[in-house]
Each structure stands twice: as C-alpha cells, then as structure tokens.
Scaffold this active site. Structure first.
Site, mmCIF file in Angstrom:
data_model
loop_
_atom_site.group_PDB
_atom_site.id
_atom_site.type_symbol
_atom_site.label_atom_id
_atom_site.label_comp_id
_atom_site.label_asym_id
_atom_site.label_seq_id
_atom_site.Cartn_x
_atom_site.Cartn_y
_atom_site.Cartn_z
ATOM 1 N N GLU A 161 4.908 9.546 -5.047
ATOM 2 C CA GLU A 161 5.939 9.638 -4.013
ATOM 3 C C GLU A 161 5.640 10.756 -3.032
ATOM 4 O O GLU A 161 5.915 10.626 -1.826
ATOM 5 C CB GLU A 161 7.312 9.812 -4.673
ATOM 6 C CG GLU A 161 7.782 8.522 -5.350
ATOM 7 C CD GLU A 161 8.782 8.737 -6.471
ATOM 8 O OE1 GLU A 161 9.427 9.807 -6.506
ATOM 9 O OE2 GLU A 161 8.894 7.846 -7.342
ATOM 10 N N TYR A 217 14.524 13.483 -11.273
ATOM 11 C CA TYR A 217 13.877 13.059 -12.519
ATOM 12 C C TYR A 217 14.373 13.888 -13.702
ATOM 13 O O TYR A 217 14.431 13.391 -14.826
ATOM 14 C CB TYR A 217 12.357 13.172 -12.393
ATOM 15 C CG TYR A 217 11.743 12.049 -11.593
ATOM 16 C CD1 TYR A 217 11.443 10.831 -12.198
ATOM 17 C CD2 TYR A 217 11.475 12.195 -10.235
ATOM 18 C CE1 TYR A 217 10.885 9.792 -11.473
ATOM 19 C CE2 TYR A 217 10.922 11.159 -9.498
ATOM 20 C CZ TYR A 217 10.632 9.958 -10.119
ATOM 21 O OH TYR A 217 10.090 8.921 -9.406
#
Length: 396
Positions: free
Chosen positions: A140, A98
């Site tokens: 997640e 990310y």
C-alpha cells in the site's frame, strides 16, 4: 516465510479455524464497530456490513493466505495480496488500522474458539496475521507513492461537467479536476472511490470504474442505480442519481486497481455483463486512442438492448479497431443486433493464445470462465474484476 513451528500448528488448526472464520469475522466486526463507530464514517462500507459480503471476503482472504503459506512456503502470494492492497488504498487504509484490526480479530478468535486457542496456537496465527499485514502495508505504501499520495491522502475535488443518462437506471458523470495539482495517471480498468455524505451525516465511500478518460484530464464514471427502496447496498449510487447534476462537485480518490490492460500483441477477449461493461469500455477506448492493431473480441451480455449501458460506445470503439469484433447477447426482446439468451461461447471462435479480461456478476464470470477454459484459454490468462468485496479471491 512462515516459521516451521508455526507452519505445523497452522496446518493442524486450519480446519478448525477455517470452519469458524465466518463466526469469528462476524464477532470481530461487531466488537470493533461497537468500540470504534468512527470506522463506519468514511472507511468501511456499511452496506457490505449489513449483507455480510465484507465478512465473507475477509474470512476467505485469511483462509486463502494461510493455505498458500502452507502449500508454497517459499513464495509470497502477491497476486492475492495485490488485489486486497488496491482495495485498501482506495479507501485510504492507514498502517495504524492494522493494529486495531489485530486487537479485535484475535479477541474474536479467542472468544469463538475458547480453550482451543493455546498460547502456541495464538502465536502461530499471530505470525500469519503480521506476515499478511506487513506485506499489505508495504504494498500500500508503494501504491500510495505511485498515486502521488502522502500518508494515504488521495482525495481531491472534481466538478461534474456533464451528466449523461445511459439507460433508465444508469448515468455517466464526466468530471474535470479542480485545483492546480497534477492529476495522477489512470490505467484502463482502474477505479476511483467517490466519497459522499449521506442524509444521516455519515460519510460513505464507493468504488466506480473509470469508464473513460478524455482530453484535459477529463474522466468519466458510470453509475447504476440499485433498485429497491431503502436498499443499503445502493445508498451511495442512488444518492448520486438523485442529487448530482452538472456543475456539482464530487470528492474522488486517485485511481486504483490491479486488473488493468497490459501491453502486448496477444489477442484480447473482453467479456462483460451488465454494468461490468465499464472497465471493458475504458480498455476499448485506450486501444482505440493508441491505434492498437491487436485482435480484440468483445463479448457482452445484458437483459436487453435498452438495459445495455455504454452500448453505443462499445459498438463504436470495437468497430474502430482494425482487429475488433463484437458479439452481444440480450435475454429479453427480439433484436437483430444481438444473439438471444445468455452468453454461450460454444459457437464463438476464441482466438488462440488470447488474454481475457472479465467483469460482471460472480455467477456469470464463473460460468464464462469455465467455457473459456474449455475453449483452450489458459487459466493464468483469465483476469477478472469484482465490484465490491472479492468473494472469489483465492478460488479462481
């Protein structure tokens, strides 16, 4: 969730950013892969990069998330985020990625929009990004934990114990796990990633729905060959068709996917077209194995009887259910066992209060969803699965 100052700026700039998102995401992927080619080896689907589907899906999800933050400031759009989080988990996305995405995405925004990206605008959209990324990272982590994965490691080896030719271009692979580790549970409707090394040495992942789960932890995937020589979209599916035989081994992820058959006693309508029959077949198998007495209406459309993969399984399972009913449509060739042409629900009695699960090409699902809504099905009771990047996300 979004600060008042940032919300004002995002609302004012969303039309400009939204109009440029396709160009922004194209530039983002181009730059990121130029500097991190390793991400195309085992993480990103290069077929979806070539055809632009991943770029359009990313642009759509960013725009949808920002819009929802503005329209519903006190609610987090978990229904949107859950779909993305499961797709990410299926390819073992990690937290540090990310940070990489942030660097190149915001570099692309600055490059495309130029002077319009003031420090205030950049800060507001930075807040949007990290709200979305932070929520996905948390989701997640939970998904990995539920799958028994540590640090995003979800892979194990499976042996092909049977290869079954379903149609001229569709094959099923029945798989048995290798090793002594417990096999993570699979819910009807979930998919796994298959990781292969292509002839050029690059690893690629593709997701395939579990079309059945049997005794002794056996699982089945059903793979359709993509016709067209050299098609980048079918390089993994075609490799499986051409090279994988009984006794071979495959690397699979744990099962993922949030479009799963929910318990309940409401009537079910299971809708599919083409290879979209795979999650429907898994759901029918689950209903049959659990002795369900729910009313189940199975609706499937295909090109012809010969093209209908898993036809006998769908027929057998639907007929085994006390409340089961099936209707098939075939576009080509006379067939007394199916209705001619495309799926048409105008003369089909849709059960009152039904919950719908759909899978198939997007144009098909858009058309059938409209027919279902016209028939009185509530929009929130229509659940769908898309094979590949979800270009319908936030629009349905």
């Amino acid at each position: 969730m979004l600060s008042a100052e940032s919300a004002e700026i995002v609302r004012a700039t969303l039309p400009v950013v939204g109009a440029s998102l396709d160009e922004i995401t194209e530039r983002f992927y181009e730059t990121m892969f130029a500097e991190h080619p390793d991400l195309l080896d085992g993480t990103f689907n290069r077929g979806n990069q070539r055809n632009g589907e991943q770029r359009r899906a990313l642009a759509g999800s960013i725009a949808a998330f920002a819009t929802m933050l503005l329209e519903h400031p006190d609610e987090r759009p978990d229904h949107l985020l859950s779909r993305i989080a499961h797709k990410h988990a299926a390819v073992s996305v990690t937290d540090d990625q990310y940070v990489i995405v942030h660097k190149y995405l915001f570099g692309a925004i600055a490059e495309v929009l130029g002077e319009a990206v003031t420090p205030q605008v950049a800060a507001a959209w930075d807040e949007v990004y990290w709200l979305m990324a932070g929520a996905l990272i948390a989701m997640e982590a939970r998904i990995y934990a539920e799958a028994g994965a540590k640090g995003g490691r979800t892979w194990r080896r499976w042996r092909v114990v049977e290869r079954r030719e379903e149609t001229a271009d569709t094959a099923s692979f029945v798989l048995a796990p290798l090793g002594d580790e417990p096999v993570p549970p699979a819910a009807p409707g979930q998919y796994v990633s298959v990781r292969v090394q292509l002839p050029d040495g690059v690893h690629q992942l593709r997701q395939y729905t579990l079309s059945g789960c049997g005794e002794d932890d056996l699982r089945r995937i059903t793979v359709k060959r993509v016709r067209g020589e050299g098609s980048p979209d079918g390089e993994v599916s075609n490799l499986l068709h051409d090279t994988v035989a009984e006794g071979d081994e495959l690397t699979l992820s744990a099962p993922f996917g949030d479009v799963v058959l929910a318990d309940g006693d409401e009537p079910l309508v299971l809708v599919s077209a083409g290879i979209g029959c795979t999650p429907v077949t898994a759901m029918l198998q689950h209903l049959a194995l659990t002795g369900s007495t729910r009313r189940v209406l199975v609706l499937h459309a295909d090109r012809s009887k010969a093209d209908h993969a898993l036809r006998e399984d769908m027929k057998r399972l639907a007929e085994a259910l006390p409340g089961g009913e099936k209707i098939f449509w075939y576009e080509e060739g006379p067939c007394g066992c199916a209705r001619p042409g495309r799926m048409d629900l105008s003369e089909v009695e849709i059960p009152r209060g039904a919950v719908v699960y759909m899978c198939g090409p997007l144009p098909f699902m858009r058309e059938v969803r409209a027919q279902l809504l016209k028939a009185g099905v509530a929009a929130h009771d229509v659940h769908y699965e898309v094979f590949g990047p979800d270009l319908w996300l936030g629009a349905a």
